[in-house]
Design a protein around this motif. Structure first.
Motif, mmCIF file in Angstrom:
data_model
loop_
_atom_site.group_PDB
_atom_site.id
_atom_site.type_symbol
_atom_site.label_atom_id
_atom_site.label_comp_id
_atom_site.label_asym_id
_atom_site.label_seq_id
_atom_site.Cartn_x
_atom_site.Cartn_y
_atom_site.Cartn_z
ATOM 1 N N PRO A 190 0.821 -1.224 0.000
ATOM 2 C CA PRO A 190 0.000 0.000 0.000
ATOM 3 C C PRO A 190 0.848 1.265 0.000
ATOM 4 C CG PRO A 190 -0.809 -1.580 1.621
ATOM 5 C CD PRO A 190 0.511 -2.093 1.157
ATOM 6 N N ASP A 191 0.523 2.181 -0.899
ATOM 7 C CA ASP A 191 1.274 3.425 -1.021
ATOM 8 C C ASP A 191 1.277 4.233 0.270
ATOM 9 O OD1 ASP A 191 1.050 4.676 -4.440
ATOM 10 O OD2 ASP A 191 2.142 3.014 -3.541
ATOM 11 N N VAL A 192 0.170 4.157 1.006
ATOM 12 C CA VAL A 192 0.072 4.971 2.212
ATOM 13 C C VAL A 192 1.143 4.583 3.229
ATOM 14 C CG1 VAL A 192 -1.597 3.458 3.349
ATOM 15 C CG2 VAL A 192 -1.534 5.884 3.927
ATOM 16 N N LEU A 193 1.608 3.340 3.179
ATOM 17 C CA LEU A 193 2.658 2.911 4.105
ATOM 18 C C LEU A 193 3.995 3.552 3.747
ATOM 19 C CD1 LEU A 193 1.862 -0.875 4.651
ATOM 20 C CD2 LEU A 193 0.948 1.136 5.810
ATOM 21 N N TYR A 194 4.247 3.680 2.449
ATOM 22 C CA TYR A 194 5.464 4.362 2.025
ATOM 23 C C TYR A 194 5.498 5.804 2.535
ATOM 24 C CZ TYR A 194 6.405 0.633 -1.419
ATOM 25 O OH TYR A 194 6.669 -0.560 -2.039
ATOM 26 N N GLU A 195 4.310 6.371 2.726
ATOM 27 C CA GLU A 195 4.214 7.792 3.085
ATOM 28 C C GLU A 195 4.135 8.023 4.589
ATOM 29 O OE1 GLU A 195 0.749 8.917 0.960
ATOM 30 O OE2 GLU A 195 1.603 8.422 -1.013
ATOM 31 N N THR A 196 4.041 6.947 5.375
ATOM 32 C CA THR A 196 3.963 7.081 6.832
ATOM 33 C C THR A 196 5.377 6.971 7.391
ATOM 34 O OG1 THR A 196 1.800 5.994 6.719
ATOM 35 C CG2 THR A 196 2.777 6.262 8.905
ATOM 36 N N LEU A 197 6.069 8.097 7.440
ATOM 37 C CA LEU A 197 7.505 8.105 7.690
ATOM 38 C C LEU A 197 7.889 7.697 9.103
ATOM 39 C CD1 LEU A 197 8.470 11.380 5.770
ATOM 40 C CD2 LEU A 197 8.351 9.023 4.927
ATOM 41 N N SER A 198 6.919 7.652 10.022
ATOM 42 C CA SER A 198 7.250 7.314 11.409
ATOM 43 C C SER A 198 7.267 5.813 11.675
ATOM 44 C CB SER A 198 6.237 7.965 12.357
ATOM 45 O OG SER A 198 4.925 7.522 12.069
ATOM 46 N N LEU A 199 6.891 5.017 10.694
ATOM 47 C CA LEU A 199 6.776 3.572 10.907
ATOM 48 C C LEU A 199 8.106 2.929 11.279
ATOM 49 C CD1 LEU A 199 4.333 2.425 8.086
ATOM 50 C CD2 LEU A 199 3.934 2.394 10.530
ATOM 51 N N GLU A 200 8.044 2.064 12.282
ATOM 52 C CA GLU A 200 9.200 1.277 12.685
ATOM 53 C C GLU A 200 9.020 -0.202 12.343
ATOM 54 O OE1 GLU A 200 9.789 1.899 16.822
ATOM 55 O OE2 GLU A 200 10.053 4.059 16.651
ATOM 56 N N THR A 201 7.777 -0.664 12.343
ATOM 57 C CA THR A 201 7.485 -2.076 12.086
ATOM 58 C C THR A 201 6.322 -2.198 11.110
ATOM 59 O OG1 THR A 201 8.202 -2.701 14.309
ATOM 60 C CG2 THR A 201 6.815 -4.269 13.138
ATOM 61 N N ILE A 202 6.501 -2.971 10.064
ATOM 62 C CA ILE A 202 5.429 -3.267 9.112
ATOM 63 C C ILE A 202 5.335 -4.782 8.953
ATOM 64 C CG2 ILE A 202 4.582 -3.019 6.748
ATOM 65 C CD1 ILE A 202 6.032 -0.389 6.545
ATOM 66 N N LEU A 203 4.180 -5.342 9.279
ATOM 67 C CA LEU A 203 3.949 -6.775 9.155
ATOM 68 C C LEU A 203 2.865 -6.998 8.105
ATOM 69 C CD1 LEU A 203 3.888 -7.700 12.959
ATOM 70 C CD2 LEU A 203 5.844 -7.564 11.424
ATOM 71 N N LEU A 204 3.282 -7.417 6.926
ATOM 72 C CA LEU A 204 2.351 -7.639 5.815
ATOM 73 C C LEU A 204 2.388 -9.092 5.351
ATOM 74 C CD1 LEU A 204 2.700 -4.444 3.609
ATOM 75 C CD2 LEU A 204 0.553 -5.446 4.351
#
Length: 586
Positions: A495-509
């Protein structure tokens, strides 16, 4: 033009619903011939495609197109399929053709609509893990009992009324879960399962346990909760390795006499126990946790103070209480000495009196609010209830408390509870996994302290709402590992919105159908340390992913890509990242 598809201006990319018919991509089948693993979970399959059964029999297409021994594909080096994952589909029948995959060591068919199993299952003599939970099975084929290499068998949430008498032939079985069925008894051969270490029999209709259980000397955990047991055979004391015993929600009148030397945790809440006898207490020589909530105990004997191994749980002093209550039980006599030690017993505050002066006893079904968690841990929990809504009294009990963590997982919620906004100044973690979320009020974006949200296995079809939700708050952890019956709701791309959420430390997809990832955009997530893309449809891993130097954990297992090879992935993140960097063209 960039070689990566990162220039898309649509912020909803990756969330849009697609309605293509479920198919098995040829790339997955091709990769499975190399890796020996095939993941077809959550693809809306109503039957197992024939080309899956014949994967190691039919000649690959590329063999007919290029027979040169210099071919890069090396199709002739294919390996037998050893791991087949078919969970979360709509499969109603498993063909006898399963025998065409004799090399299988893992077969996962959980969360389907199977009502029976083929006898050919018994021909999979290499099988070690068989997962059949959440189906509609009424019985098991006796041939299944010949799987002498089987180590793990999970059958929870079916309609089983009995187990095969030959079950005892599975002598190498270490884990057995038959919880949430309709079993009324166990086969006499049950005691022959001498390798068992973990047994789950809860949520059945068992009225008794066979004496042969005593032969299960390697069992460490035995769960017999939510049955109709009135007594426990004394022979259970011969289970020398038993450490955890769950007997909640039965019809026991006495605390079992269990001189099992390793028993550390005994759960006998929600029974009809009226007294604690010295003889029974003295047997619990290694006990560290004793749960007695929701019984009919009136007197706590002094001998309970001899349980010196109990883990500290709460300290009470004589001046702080007049009458102690084990949940839903009246205690009329408690020796003074009890209050000089910390007991791992589960006490609650004295219930309020009615207008007539009598004590209003609390029924077990009413004990839904854990005041200790709310006040001490700042935790609001109501999980694994399969509830369609959260009780109002739970929020009422948390009024004026600075709740930091909410766990509403494993329910049937269709929307985020609006009363969560009452904790907008303190709430930092929310677990809404394993629900059926289809909508969310935009007001949820007011939770400005939120740093972690878990949406695993939740239906997040309302893409506009979730896009606003994710981008509107300063998330550092995002868990979007979805499992929906409808394949249209699984993420087809990152999802593009994840690329734009600059504060993310962990992404589990993990466990989606993501087919590509853009490392040039990931590199902008300068706080990202964990990226889980396991079990997706990634056919290629861009070498530039190795330039995402903030990553400390990268999971790519279970994808159909050919490079890097499984041996490289198995070495861990550091080796994988180094390999990717070495593949960047110079």
């Amino acid at each position: 033009m960039s070689r990566f598809k990162g220039g898309c201006k649509d912020s909803l990319a990756g969330f849009k619903v697609q309605t293509a018919e479920p198919t098995v991509p040829y790339g997955l089948l091709k990769a499975a011939r190399k890796s020996g693993q095939l993941n077809l979970s959550g693809r809306g399959l109503k039957e197992v495609p024939q080309n899956v059964f014949r994967l190691n029999i039919d000649t690959p297409e590329e063999a007919q197109q290029n027979v040169s021994f210099g071919a890069a594909d090396r199709w002739w080096e294919q390996t037998d399929l050893t791991k087949l994952l078919l969970s979360s589909n709509q499969i109603t029948l498993l063909s006898d053709d399963i025998r065409l995959l004799p090399g299988l060591t893992t077969l996962d068919l959980h969360d389907n609509q199977l009502s029976s199993l083929p006898s050919a299952l018994g021909e999979l003599q290499n099988l070690q893990q068989l997962r059949l939970s959440h189906n509609q099975l009424h019985s098991l084929p006796v041939e299944m009992c010949t799987l002498e290499n089987l180590r793990s068998l999970t059958l929870q949430q079916n309609l089983l009324e009995n187990l095969p008498e030959d079950l005892g032939q599975l002598v190498n079985l270490t884990e057995l879960d038959v919880s949430s069925n309709q079993l009324k008894s166990l086969p006499s051969s049950f005691g022959c399962l001498v390798s068992l270490q973990k047994v789950n029999l809860c949520h059945n209709q068992l009225s008794g346990l066979p004496d042969s259980l005593a032969r299960l000397t390697n069992v460490k955990l035995l769960d017999c909760s939510d049955n109709q047991l009135t007594e426990i055979p004394a022979s259970l004391s011969e289970m020398l390795a038993l450490e955890q015993l769950y007997l909640r929600h039965n019809k026991l009148r006495l605390l079992p006499k269990l001189p099992a030397p390793a028993l550390k945790e005994l759960y006998v809440g929600n029974n009809q126990i009226e007294q604690l006898q010295t003889e029974q207490l003295s047997c619990l020589s290694a006990i560290s946790l004793l749960e007695l909530r929701n019984n009919k105990i009136k007197i706590v004997p002094e001998e309970i103070t001899l349980l010196s191994t109990l883990t500290p749980f709460s300290m009470m002093t004589p001046c702080s209480v007049n009458r102690l209550y084990l949940q839903a039980a009246r205690i009329f006599c408690c020796p003074y000495i009890i209050f000089s030690m910390c007991l791992c017993l589960f006490f609650v505050e004295e219930p309020e009196k009615t207008d007539g002066g009598d004590t209003a006893m609390m029924l077990p079904s009413q004990a839904r609010v854990n005041v200790h968690d709310i006040k001490t841990l700042k935790l609001l929990a109501y999980s694994d209830k399969q509830a369609g809504s959260i009780p109002e009294e739970l929020f009422d009990a948390a009024a004026d408390q600075s709740i930091a963590t909410v766990n509403f997982s494993k329910n049937q919620l269709t929307s985020v509870p609006p009363r969560l906004l009452e904790f907008q100044s303190s709430l930092s973690e929310i677990n809404l996994g394993f629900n059926r979320l289809i909508s969310c009020s935009p007001d949820i974006c007011k939770l400005l302290q939120l740093t972690h949200i878990d949406l695993r296995y939740a239906d997040t079809a309302d893409t506009q709402i979730w896009t606003e939700f994710i981008s509107g708050i300063g998330l550092s952890d995002l868990c979007l590992c979805t499992r929906c019956i409808s394949v249209a709701h699984r993420f087809k791309s990152f999802p593009d919105v994840l690329y734009e959420t600059l504060s993310l430390e962990t992404i589990l997809l993990a466990n989606n159908q993501v087919c590509e990832v853009d490392p040039s955009r990931l590199m902008k997530l300068t706080h990202l340390s964990t990226l889980d893309l396991a079990n997706n449809d990634l056919l290629n891993i861009p070498p530039e992913l190795g330039l995402c130097t903030t990553l400390r954990c990268l999971s790519l297992e279970g994808n159909p890509f050919r490079t890097p090879r499984a041996a490289i992935v198995a070495k861990g993140t550091d080796a994988l990242m180094e390999y990717l960097r070495s593949r960047i063209p110079t």
